[in-house]
Enzyme design. Structure first.
Site, mmCIF file in Angstrom:
data_model
loop_
_atom_site.group_PDB
_atom_site.id
_atom_site.type_symbol
_atom_site.label_atom_id
_atom_site.label_comp_id
_atom_site.label_asym_id
_atom_site.label_seq_id
_atom_site.Cartn_x
_atom_site.Cartn_y
_atom_site.Cartn_z
ATOM 1 C CG HIS A 50 -1.873 -1.042 1.399
ATOM 2 N ND1 HIS A 50 -1.819 -1.975 2.414
ATOM 3 C CD2 HIS A 50 -2.964 -1.361 0.668
ATOM 4 C CE1 HIS A 50 -2.847 -2.805 2.301
ATOM 5 N NE2 HIS A 50 -3.550 -2.464 1.247
ATOM 6 C CD GLN A 82 -14.112 -4.902 -1.816
ATOM 7 O OE1 GLN A 82 -14.234 -3.729 -2.129
ATOM 8 N NE2 GLN A 82 -12.956 -5.543 -1.932
HETATM 9 P P1 AMP Z 1 -6.584 -3.470 -0.463
HETATM 10 O O1 AMP Z 1 -6.387 -2.737 0.816
HETATM 11 O O2 AMP Z 1 -6.273 -4.914 -0.410
HETATM 12 O O3 AMP Z 1 -7.949 -3.175 -1.071
HETATM 13 O O4 AMP Z 1 -5.522 -2.866 -1.493
HETATM 14 C C1 AMP Z 1 -5.483 -1.489 -1.775
HETATM 15 C C2 AMP Z 1 -4.594 -1.268 -2.984
HETATM 16 O O5 AMP Z 1 -3.267 -1.732 -2.691
HETATM 17 C C3 AMP Z 1 -5.070 -2.059 -4.207
HETATM 18 O O6 AMP Z 1 -4.917 -1.256 -5.370
HETATM 19 C C4 AMP Z 1 -4.134 -3.236 -4.216
HETATM 20 O O7 AMP Z 1 -3.960 -3.809 -5.491
HETATM 21 C C5 AMP Z 1 -2.852 -2.625 -3.694
HETATM 22 N N1 AMP Z 1 -1.972 -3.657 -3.161
HETATM 23 C C6 AMP Z 1 -2.317 -4.677 -2.331
HETATM 24 N N2 AMP Z 1 -1.263 -5.482 -2.097
HETATM 25 C C7 AMP Z 1 -0.228 -4.987 -2.820
HETATM 26 C C8 AMP Z 1 1.134 -5.379 -3.016
HETATM 27 N N3 AMP Z 1 1.641 -6.468 -2.434
HETATM 28 N N4 AMP Z 1 1.918 -4.626 -3.810
HETATM 29 C C9 AMP Z 1 1.399 -3.513 -4.416
HETATM 30 N N5 AMP Z 1 0.133 -3.096 -4.281
HETATM 31 C C10 AMP Z 1 -0.681 -3.816 -3.497
#
Ligand code: AMP
Length: 283
Positions: free
Chosen positions: A37, A61
């Protein structure tokens, strides 16, 4: 860092900056923040005058209510990480703020086949729910640039489609950022917090399977290599939802490869009660 809980107040604040032609970068998240993140935030900080990060665990979701209940939360820690990494604005809305009329009034976004393959097949309704929250967040923040992680490959394509449906493709530049991994290859994810030591030790198998695909892929039929990759994961105790090789641009599954088309390997697999996803460009 300024924290806003009310959409109206955030909008008023951002409008003042927009009038001065300041670029706004936006990083939507569900919290339990990790370096993945933060890498999105860092890119946004480099490319914009103002960076907004949102933390909103979107109930719409989660096709599985237990998954929603168990979704990790570490808000104090998150705020500390955002502050120390230079985030300008945190948007921390309640469910009522995003869905004043409740979130059970389902919308119907025309996402085409993307809605029913891969994640869409195994998490019915998931992407419709993602779109409900992202549409609302984009209307509130109205960013110039939106930062998404390749970790959620299909979600990136869904959000790009949503932006088209909202007719905002001229206004919002979507930036897809690379997957950040732990030293042993495991893709960083908020869900990793739910792995016990034994599960954590097995979890890099997704990454290793993607590497196996990348190293062994040949033109012609992909049936055997997909089967072998699936069996490798199953032997290591995973229940696989899918091990797929798809056209990197359209995400349509590929069974016969011409050695030219850009392809991506995508995996979703359960280790005990934790569902993990990962992907990798294969050529
Ligand atoms: P989430 O909190 O899981 O909804 O993720 C928020 C954002 O962070 C989304 O755009 C994800 O694709 C991105 N994200 C999650 N894990 C990773 C990672 N390991 N590397 C890069 N971006 C990530």
């Amino acid at each position: 860092m300024i924290t806003f809980k009310k959409a109206r107040e955030l909008q008023e604040y951002l409008d003042q900056h927009r009038r001065k032609n300041e670029d706004i970068g936006f990083v939507p998240t569900m919290g339990a923040l990790h370096d993945g993140h933060l890498s999105l935030l860092k890119t946004s900080l480099k490319e914009n005058k103002l960076s907004v990060c949102s933390i909103f665990v979107n109930p719409a979701q989660f096709n599985d209510p237990t998954d929603f209940k168990k979704y990790p939360s570490s808000i104090d820690d998150d705020i500390f990480k955002l502050e120390t990494n230079g985030c300008d604005i945190l948007f921390l809305p309640t469910v009522g703020e995003i869905y004043p009329g409740g979130f059970n009034v389902k919308r119907n976004y025309d996402l085409g086949y993307l809605d029913t393959i891969l994640e869409g097949e195994f998490r019915p309704g998931h992407f419709q729910g993602v779109c409900m929250a992202v549409e609302k967040l984009l209307q509130i923040v109205q960013p110039n640039k939106l930062y998404l992680g390749q970790k959620d490959y299909q979600q990136c394509m869904i959000v790009a489609r949503l932006i088209q449906l909202m007719n905002l493709q001229e206004k919002i530049n979507v930036r897809i950022c690379p997957i950040l991994r732990e030293k042993d290859g495991l893709a960083m994810s908020s869900r990793n917090m739910r792995l016990n030591n034994e599960e954590r030790a097995k979890a890099p198998a997704l990454y290793e399977t993607l590497i196996f695909l990348r190293q062994n892929i040949r033109n012609g039929s992909l049936r055997d290599i997909k089967k072998e990759a699936t069996e490798r994961l199953q032997k290591r105790g995973f229940k696989t939802d899918y091990v797929e090789i798809a056209n990197a641009k359209t995400l349509k599954p590929i069974n016969e490869w011409d050695a030219r088309t850009n392809i991506v390997g995508l995996i979703a697999a359960h280790i005990d009660n934790v569902r993990l996803i990962d992907n990798m460009m294969l050529n």
